[in-house]
Design an enzyme around this catalytic site. Sequence first.
Site, PDB file in Angstrom:
ATOM      1  N   ASP A 234      11.464  23.167  -3.977  1.00  0.00           N
ATOM      2  CA  ASP A 234      12.199  22.279  -4.894  1.00  0.00           C
ATOM      3  C   ASP A 234      13.695  22.252  -4.636  1.00  0.00           C
ATOM      4  OD1 ASP A 234       9.695  22.482  -6.525  1.00  0.00           O
ATOM      5  OD2 ASP A 234      10.477  24.510  -6.787  1.00  0.00           O
TER       6      ASP A 234
ATOM      7  N   LYS B 145       0.850  -1.199   0.000  1.00  0.00           N
ATOM      8  CA  LYS B 145       0.000   0.000   0.000  1.00  0.00           C
ATOM      9  C   LYS B 145       0.884   1.248   0.000  1.00  0.00           C
ATOM     10  CE  LYS B 145      -0.481  -0.557   4.969  1.00  0.00           C
ATOM     11  NZ  LYS B 145      -1.061   0.146   6.067  1.00  0.00           N
TER      12      LYS B 145
ATOM     13  N   HIS C  81      -5.392  -7.588  13.347  1.00  0.00           N
ATOM     14  CA  HIS C  81      -4.220  -6.712  13.227  1.00  0.00           C
ATOM     15  C   HIS C  81      -3.821  -6.229  14.615  1.00  0.00           C
ATOM     16  CE1 HIS C  81      -1.387  -4.182  11.165  1.00  0.00           C
ATOM     17  NE2 HIS C  81      -1.920  -3.059  11.607  1.00  0.00           N
TER      18      HIS C  81
ATOM     19  N   TYR D 183      14.669  31.533   1.997  1.00  0.00           N
ATOM     20  CA  TYR D 183      13.496  32.314   2.411  1.00  0.00           C
ATOM     21  C   TYR D 183      13.573  32.747   3.875  1.00  0.00           C
ATOM     22  CZ  TYR D 183      10.986  30.987  -1.851  1.00  0.00           C
ATOM     23  OH  TYR D 183      10.594  30.820  -3.151  1.00  0.00           O
TER      24      TYR D 183
ATOM     25  N   CYS E 286      13.221  24.927   0.626  1.00  0.00           N
ATOM     26  CA  CYS E 286      12.239  25.501  -0.305  1.00  0.00           C
ATOM     27  C   CYS E 286      11.422  24.361  -0.928  1.00  0.00           C
ATOM     28  CB  CYS E 286      12.939  26.276  -1.410  1.00  0.00           C
ATOM     29  SG  CYS E 286      14.154  27.464  -0.839  1.00  0.00           S
TER      30      CYS E 286
ATOM     31  N   ARG F 258     -10.006  -0.425  15.309  1.00  0.00           N
ATOM     32  CA  ARG F 258      -9.975   0.380  14.085  1.00  0.00           C
ATOM     33  C   ARG F 258     -11.061  -0.146  13.141  1.00  0.00           C
ATOM     34  NH1 ARG F 258      -4.355   0.999  10.742  1.00  0.00           N
ATOM     35  NH2 ARG F 258      -4.764  -1.180  10.305  1.00  0.00           N
TER      36      ARG F 258
ATOM     37  N   ARG G 180       1.857 -10.696   7.433  1.00  0.00           N
ATOM     38  CA  ARG G 180       1.681  -9.577   6.501  1.00  0.00           C
ATOM     39  C   ARG G 180       2.798  -8.568   6.773  1.00  0.00           C
ATOM     40  NH1 ARG G 180      -3.232  -9.873   9.082  1.00  0.00           N
ATOM     41  NH2 ARG G 180      -2.790  -7.849   9.999  1.00  0.00           N
TER      42      ARG G 180
END
Length: 370
Positions: A312, A38, A165, A265, A310, A136, A221
């Site tokens: 990027d 996942k 779980h 910045y 920043c 859950r 799992r």
Amino acid sequence: MQINPKHSTWLDIDLGAIQHNTARLRDRCRAEVMAVVKAGGYGHGAAPAARAAQRGGAAWIGTARLEEGLELRRQGVEGAVLILGFTPAERVAEALEARLSLTVWSLDQLEAAGAAASATGLTAAVHVKVDSGMNRIGLLPNGAVEFVRRATETAGVTCQGVYTHFACADAADRRPTEKQQAAFSGVVEALQAAGLRPEWVHAANSAGALAYPEARWDMVRSGVGIYGMHPSDDVRLPDEFESALQWKSRLTQVKVVARGQGVSYGHRYVTRGEERLGTVAVGYADGFRRVDGNIVIVGGRRVPVVGRVCMDQCLVQLDSVPAAQVGDEVVLLGRQGEEQITAEAIGERWGTINYEVTCGITERVVRLYR
Ligand SMILES: Cc1ncc(COP(=O)(O)O)c(C=O)c1O
């Protein structure tokens, strides 16, 4: 020094490590493995990770959502796939058409599975989720036998599995997991006595698989374990497991900046003298968090990120690596020379866990597979 001239920032993913870790876990547990892919295989890429795990002997693939299961099929991943989370009733037929097994815990879901089976002429394969203490999703242990009976009696539905779980398998305190294991064992025994035990009984995540041999049942799992990341400080992977992911970038500019100059910045960092600074082509839109105290490796040495990260880009202080030049590889996560930065160490720095570090690496970061 190896650099990749084609990309600003990329993940170097060792699929052999995922294959190896899956095989090691399977041997160690003497149980089948469901590879949990996942969230884009915890950042590693769901389909490549699934295929690597299958090469290592994974019997099942686990996703959280229908969309993830459908995407695996689009990418050509075959074999058994279980959706571990909620599937909306309106989309159950799509799951059946894609041969995805469903997790169910309510009569409404069972009804939706039966309806989709009769509408499509296909069989709805389900795993019943028992809530043994995570609180859950799942149905309570005392209703489980009756529910599995209903599932087996619903036309078009086949009950392939029953599972639970653990909430605390990665913690030092064993009591909550022992309590959950006892509750779930009670369910399995009752199913056995009623002649209703499905083929697949499963409970343990990676931490559970390593720390609770009695919870291995037919299958474990594993997500974090097959990627070679430690479940927690208390439950660590054996040495034979290998980390599969490295996150790299490169220096795009190197310059000497005069004393007293504000950097990035907000000018939150001000040079303390004449300083060599490097610009790195990675930022918070890649998942490299905008927090103080980040460290990366350049020229085999750990160097600090200075000023604000920043979107990027970010800047590093290069006084300790005078030979660093434009194009040099920057390691954010992984190894360079004698130095290493782990997902666990970054998680600690960011006030989170290794899982969130790798899941948070965004899609625009190119994944390169070995
Ligand atoms: C139901 C379920 N099983 C197994 C896993 C795999 O857990 P881990 O990555 O700790 O092995 C997860 C992930 O959180 C999960 O939600």
